[in-house]
Design a protein around this motif. Structure first.
Motif: not given
Length: 84
Positions: A2-28
């Motif tokens: 599990w920890s290897l998968a978590s680290l791999s997932g986080a590492a795969s996001l390095w350098g990827k740009p964020f995209e701004r998106v308009a959403v509908e949001m409600t507090v649960e």
């Protein structure tokens, strides 16, 4: 494994740009029995439906209106409520 998968997932996001998106949001409610973060239901446009669902917001401030910031890779996805 599990920890290897978590680290791999986080590492795969390095350098990827964020995209701004308009959403509908409600507090649960909150994200746990004794936790303080809020649980927000988020609904994104069709092209970002894989981000739909419940997300935890740790801040006590209101998110930036109805805007979120997302990025994804083959192994992970990340959604932020405030500008990264």
């Amino acid at each position: 494994m599990w920890s290897l998968a978590s680290l791999s997932g986080a590492a795969s996001l390095w350098g990827k740009p964020f995209e701004r998106v308009a959403v509908e949001m409600t507090v649960e409610g909150s994200c746990g029995r004794y936790s303080r973060p809020r649980k927000l239901a988020v609904r994104l446009p069709e092209s970002h439906r894989d981000f739909d669902g419940s997300w935890c917001e740790g801040s006590f401030e209101t998110p930036d209106g109805e805007t979120v910031y997302v990025r994804r890779s083959l192994f992970a996805r990340e959604l932020r409520f405030s500008r990264p």
